[in-house]
Write a protein that holds these residues in place. Structure first.
Motif, PDB file in Angstrom:
ATOM      1  N   ARG A 537       1.069  -0.996  -0.029  1.00 11.16           N
ATOM      2  CA  ARG A 537      -0.033  -0.153  -0.063  1.00 11.16           C
ATOM      3  C   ARG A 537       0.894   1.126  -0.036  1.00 11.16           C
ATOM      4  N   ARG A 538       1.842   1.168   0.640  1.00  7.50           N
ATOM      5  CA  ARG A 538       2.880   2.422   0.620  1.00  7.50           C
ATOM      6  C   ARG A 538       3.432   2.705  -0.529  1.00  7.50           C
ATOM      7  N   ARG A 539       3.676   1.665  -1.448  1.00  9.10           N
ATOM      8  CA  ARG A 539       4.348   1.997  -2.503  1.00  9.10           C
ATOM      9  C   ARG A 539       3.428   2.153  -3.927  1.00  9.10           C
ATOM     10  N   GLU A 540       1.989   2.374  -3.623  1.00 11.74           N
ATOM     11  CA  GLU A 540       0.934   2.750  -4.559  1.00 11.74           C
ATOM     12  C   GLU A 540       1.067   4.234  -4.457  1.00 11.74           C
ATOM     13  N   GLN A 541       1.220   4.778  -5.730  1.00  7.84           N
ATOM     14  CA  GLN A 541       1.123   6.088  -6.040  1.00  7.84           C
ATOM     15  C   GLN A 541       0.318   6.400  -7.202  1.00  7.84           C
ATOM     16  N   LEU A 542      -1.047   7.146  -6.972  1.00  4.18           N
ATOM     17  CA  LEU A 542      -1.825   7.409  -8.020  1.00  4.18           C
ATOM     18  C   LEU A 542      -1.966   8.832  -8.523  1.00  4.18           C
ATOM     19  N   PRO A 543      -2.305   8.930  -9.808  1.00  3.03           N
ATOM     20  CA  PRO A 543      -2.345  10.594 -10.022  1.00  3.03           C
ATOM     21  C   PRO A 543      -3.403  11.280  -9.206  1.00  3.03           C
ATOM     22  N   TYR A 544      -3.381  12.519  -9.160  1.00  2.75           N
ATOM     23  CA  TYR A 544      -4.224  13.145  -8.413  1.00  2.75           C
ATOM     24  C   TYR A 544      -4.259  14.764  -8.788  1.00  2.75           C
ATOM     25  N   GLU A 545      -5.311  15.528  -8.419  1.00  2.76           N
ATOM     26  CA  GLU A 545      -5.378  16.873  -8.712  1.00  2.76           C
ATOM     27  C   GLU A 545      -4.343  17.596  -7.943  1.00  2.76           C
ATOM     28  N   SER A 546      -3.730  18.577  -8.474  1.00  2.83           N
ATOM     29  CA  SER A 546      -3.004  19.534  -7.611  1.00  2.83           C
ATOM     30  C   SER A 546      -3.509  20.212  -6.438  1.00  2.83           C
ATOM     31  N   ARG A 547      -4.594  20.713  -6.693  1.00  2.00           N
ATOM     32  CA  ARG A 547      -5.182  21.480  -5.462  1.00  2.00           C
ATOM     33  C   ARG A 547      -5.223  20.669  -4.203  1.00  2.00           C
ATOM     34  N   GLU A 548      -5.171  21.162  -3.071  1.00  2.00           N
ATOM     35  CA  GLU A 548      -5.031  20.381  -1.712  1.00  2.00           C
ATOM     36  C   GLU A 548      -6.591  20.211  -1.428  1.00  2.00           C
ATOM     37  N   LYS A 549      -7.088  19.289  -0.877  1.00  4.58           N
ATOM     38  CA  LYS A 549      -8.325  19.091  -0.334  1.00  4.58           C
ATOM     39  C   LYS A 549      -8.108  18.226   1.080  1.00  4.58           C
ATOM     40  N   GLU A 550      -8.944  18.557   2.205  1.00  4.61           N
ATOM     41  CA  GLU A 550      -8.817  17.927   3.389  1.00  4.61           C
ATOM     42  C   GLU A 550     -10.062  16.969   3.751  1.00  4.61           C
ATOM     43  N   LEU A 551      -9.660  15.859   4.260  1.00  4.43           N
ATOM     44  CA  LEU A 551     -10.548  14.769   4.580  1.00  4.43           C
ATOM     45  C   LEU A 551     -10.366  14.652   6.273  1.00  4.43           C
ATOM     46  N   LEU A 552     -11.560  14.315   6.991  1.00  5.27           N
ATOM     47  CA  LEU A 552     -11.449  14.183   8.062  1.00  5.27           C
ATOM     48  C   LEU A 552     -11.522  12.675   8.619  1.00  5.27           C
ATOM     49  N   LEU A 553     -10.888  12.102   9.639  1.00  8.38           N
ATOM     50  CA  LEU A 553     -10.869  10.660   9.723  1.00  8.38           C
ATOM     51  C   LEU A 553     -11.055  10.788  11.314  1.00  8.38           C
ATOM     52  N   VAL A 554     -12.220  10.410  11.840  1.00  2.32           N
ATOM     53  CA  VAL A 554     -12.537  10.338  13.316  1.00  2.32           C
ATOM     54  C   VAL A 554     -12.407   8.937  13.925  1.00  2.32           C
ATOM     55  N   THR A 555     -11.547   8.523  14.863  1.00  2.00           N
ATOM     56  CA  THR A 555     -11.615   7.188  15.354  1.00  2.00           C
ATOM     57  C   THR A 555     -11.838   7.377  16.920  1.00  2.00           C
ATOM     58  N   VAL A 556     -11.363   6.212  17.594  1.00  4.34           N
ATOM     59  CA  VAL A 556     -11.920   6.182  19.000  1.00  4.34           C
ATOM     60  C   VAL A 556     -10.581   6.148  19.619  1.00  4.34           C
ATOM     61  N   ASP A 557     -10.654   6.941  20.726  1.00  2.00           N
ATOM     62  CA  ASP A 557      -9.318   6.964  21.907  1.00  2.00           C
ATOM     63  C   ASP A 557      -9.709   6.245  23.151  1.00  2.00           C
TER      64      ASP A 557
END
Length: 823
Positions: A537-557
């Motif tokens: 998975r770490r070696r995978e690299q996919l083409p993507y748009e240049s503009r930055e976007k933000e995702l939120l990941l919410v897990t459990v503490d």
């Protein structure tokens, strides 16, 4: 009997067969050497001479009998011992020795592995006659089977130990790049070493660092140094969520998305909802969340959908009819069936099964339990009403212990993460480790340890790294292709009803046992497979748009209770002081070592530690800290153990030095940024003061220049002058160069440009304050002022400006009063 899946059952059947070989025998046991002691691996009929009804007990006294059997030359004659003497020496708690037949003996058959005697098969012979001929051959064959089973297990254990050591070292190396906190690093090392080295039974592993040690670890005056001591919590870390986070961050890097990871307390669904609400307000582009209570979270998911923000859930499905687009995680129904299948293989005769979970109301828990119950319906299994510990590990241990003490349960199901550890701790404490068949979920570090020692029999391991990875990929595809294209082809989760069908990505599950079976992966193979999956998975690299976007990941503490950090002066007489001063590891027997009177050794001895180990953390040849390990066992740390610990500690030292270096660089960067901001502020002030604009009369401005006039300043000067001409409707601008350091051709060119710009706005620039030296320099350089008007002083320039604006200077004599007033 299932060889490979349940070593305890294999050995137990061997003991049963051995007892059946000797006429009238009712009691037998298999004991194996563990250091200088014997431990029981299986037993039959011992309850009749014990104070308590437990069948399997732990320590069985000194291992001197092993040496006796090793010296016994004749392989075809039995070694016997009086039964009462044997039980008195090797069966602690045997209080009913009067029930042992008079004259009874115990027949001792050596258990060998690769020619070395490692244990003994002990069978009571009531009539006092040693077996001979066929019976003795049968006992020898059974002892050989026991040795083969133990050797097979040890080979798998060796492979697992090696694979886990590599995994621990990789985790520490990853911590170097990830700037892992000291607390997380200590916990990682503590749990990692314990999972690799089972025999020492490390009770405590903590880190000691010299406070403020410079890079390179200079020792300085030991008596004047302060120590920082980091203690690890007793609870197992929820590495599950760390794996989810790592998978999400890996996917984010591969598709060019920033993933903001937030944790909500396990007991607070409301706080988790608040995290989502804040993210919606600031306009994140997508959300992946592991719902604590899906019903509480659904209003926020609905609001996100209305705002055009796609939401997927991981680990736990949302409520029926949810506005979430997909559930990414384990097929919990299939997992529950798998757990039932493994329990049936462990207990072919059936029996009562206890079950423990975090929350009975959680959808994933409920689905696993219901699927398990459905799978065992109509079989000899009886699933007891499940209990919940609400993320309280101590409560879970108490519930499990009470259930085991009540008697009757043959197997236990740990529905989520630490639930399996609760059952394992209860089995250990009550002498039923191995006998109580435990199927657990999630391979935490402590679960791995219990699996290797045989306390936990099978683990259903979710692929949480894949959950985080696939969640980010689905959100990325939704943002780039649209929801319909991103979700096309994904199956619909069974049971979806009302509203849009919920798509489902089954991330899969692995059944892991210590040995290979037709139904499971051996632990060593699983550890390698898991590492390879993550690397791919770490070696995978996919083409993507240049503009930055933000995702939120919410897990459990699950909480950080138990973390402790202390400060203490360094005592040069202590074991730690010796390690730091010499830069060499030390193994201490707290009762007999020359360091037995050292203060930290005395303290450890008072807490029950028999072996104390200190390993230095080195940088540039000097020690800046030490890892300290404690065990209740005598001679717990072998040279091989120490070598492994040193490998881990050397890598740990790099991680800590890296963290310190990053911290120092960050601090220095902040200091430089602050200094730059301060300097810029001063320069702005100087610039403002060096070219002030002063309106001195109607339509007349004065702009004095202090310092030098370069290209950069010229631009700001012209911009400021033109703005003030406009604001004050100025017709004449007196540029006073009295304060300029020097007036050369380049400076004059800048001033001429200013004059031409002012002329476009209908204003005239007059150069005033030219000194004789400046005039001579301009003549020598051939500077042509063109039409630029000059005056030698500000007063003359002001008079000129008045003449151009229609004003005049009026001089008035001051009025004086008469010295004598009216009479």
């Amino acid at each position: 009997m299932v060889t490979g899946l349940d070593l305890h059952a294999t050995l137990h059947h061997i003991v049963i067969d051995a007892v059946g070989t000797v006429p009238s025998a009712q009691r037998g046991s298999l004991l194996v050497r563990d250091g200088e002691q014997l431990v029981y691996k299986a037993s039959v009929g011992l309850a009749g001479v014990l104070a308590s009804p437990q069948e399997v007990v732990g320590g069985a006294g000194p291992a001197t009998v092993i040496a006796t059997l090793s010296r016994h030359d004749s392989a075809d004659s039995a070694r016997v011992m009086a039964a009462t003497d044997w039980y008195r020496e090797h069966l602690p708690g045997a209080s009913a020795l009067h029930l042992v037949p008079a004259g009874a003996i115990v027949v001792l058959t050596p258990v060998r592995v690769q020619g070395q005697t490692i244990g003994v098969l002990a069978v009571e012979q009531p009539d006092g006659q040693a077996p001979s001929g066929e019976r003795w051959a049968r006992l020898l064959a059974l002892a050989e089977r026991a040795g083969a089973a133990l050797e097979r297990r040890e080979l798998y254990n060796d492979k697992a130990r090696s694979a886990q050591e590599v995994r621990v070292l990789e985790a520490v190396l990853n911590a170097v790049a990830a700037q892992t906190s000291t607390h997380e690093l200590v916990e990682m090392i503590s749990k990692g070493i314990k999972s690799v080295q089972l025999t020492p039974q490390w009770r405590s592993v903590h880190l000691v660092l010299l406070s403020g040690a410079p890079s390179g670890g200079a020792r300085g005056d030991a008596a004047a140094r302060e120590l920082r001591i980091y203690h690890v919590p007793h609870r197992s870390p929820l590495s599950f969520w760390n794996n989810v986070r790592d998978g999400a961050l890996t996917a984010g890097r591969s598709v060019g998305l920033h993933v903001d990871v937030r944790n909500a307390p396990a007991h607070s669904a409301v706080e988790q909802r608040g995290i989502l609400e804040d993210a919606i307000d600031r306009g994140v582009h997508g959300i992946a969340v592991a719902p604590i209570t899906p019903e509480v979270l659904e209003p926020a998911i609905r609001r996100a959908a209305e705002a055009g923000i796609p939401v997927v859930t991981i680990d736990t499905p949302p409520v029926e009819g949810s506005c979430a687009q997909a559930y990414i995680g384990t097929d919990n129904v299939a997992a529950g069936r798998l757990a039932a299948e493994m329990m049936a293989r462990l207990l072919p005769g059936g029996g009562k099964i206890g079950a423990l979970t975090f929350w009975l109301s959680a959808i994933n828990s409920r689905e696993r339990i219901e699927a398990f119950r459905a799978a065992v319906s109509g079989t000899p299994f009886d699933l007891q009403p499940p209990a919940e510990d609400r993320f309280d590990i101590e409560l879970g241990k108490r519930i499990a212990r009470e259930a085991v003490q009540a008697g009757g349960i043959a197997g236990a199901l740990g529905v989520c993460a630490e639930n399996g550890l609760s059952w394992g701790a209860a089995a250990r404490a009550l002498g039923r480790a191995g006998e109580l068949k435990i199927v657990a979920f999630d391979l935490l570090t402590d679960t791995l340890e219990m699996l290797r020692e045989g306390t936990v029999h099978a683990v259903l391991v979710q692929r949480e790294h894949e959950m985080g990875y696939r969640a980010v990929r689905v959100l990325h595809d939704t943002l780039s292709k649209g929801a319909e294209a991103a979700l096309a082809g994904l199956p619909t989760r069974s049971g979806s009803a009302g509203g849009a069908a919920l798509r489902f990505i089954d991330t899969g599950i692995d059944v892991v046992t210590i040995e290979r079976t037709p139904w499971s992966l051996p632990l060593s193979d699983y550890l390698a497979l898991d590492a390879n999956r993550k690397a791919a998975r770490r070696r995978e690299q996919l083409p993507y748009e240049s503009r930055e976007k933000e995702l939120l990941l919410v897990t459990v503490d699950a909480g950080s209770e138990g973390y402790r950090e202390e400060r203490a002066p360094l005592d040069a007489r202590s074991m730690v002081g010796r390690v730091l001063s010499t830069g060499r590891p030390i193994i201490v027997d707290t009762h007999s070592s020359e360091l037995r009177d050292a203060p930290d050794v005395v303290e450890a001895r008072g807490k029950g530690a028999r072996t104390l180990v200190g390993v230095p953390l080195l940088a540039h040849g000097s020690a800046f800290g030490a890892l300290v390990l404690e065990s209740e066992r005598r001679a717990a740390c072998s040279l091989d153990d120490l070598t492994m610990i040193e490998r881990v500690v050397d890598t740990m030292a790099v991680a800590i030095e890296n963290a310190r270096l990053v911290h120092r660089i960050t601090e220095r960067t902040h200091e430089l940024e602050h200094a730059n901001r301060h300097q810029e502020s001063l320069l702005d002030t100087i610039r403002e003061l060096s070219s002030p604009v002063v309106p001195i009369a109607r339509n007349i401005l004065v702009m004095p220049i202090v310092g030098t006039m370069d290209a950069q300043r010229s631009g700001r000067f012209i911009e400021s002058m033109l703005q003030d001409i406009t604001d004050h409707h100025a017709r004449v601008v007196l540029v006073d160069v009295t304060g300029m350091a020097f007036l050369d051709a380049a400076s004059v060119e800048h001033l001429l440009r200013a004059a031409r710009a002012a002329r476009l706005l209908g204003a005239e620039v007059v150069l005033v304050g030219v000194s004789p030296a400046a005039a001579r320099l301009m003549v020598e350089q051939g500077v042509d002022l063109g039409s630029l008007i000059t005056r030698s002083t500000l007063e003359l320039g002001f008079a000129y400006a008045l003449s151009k604006t229609g004003g005049q200077i009026v001089y008035r004599r001051a009025r004086t009063s008469s010295p004598s007033g009216p009479s």
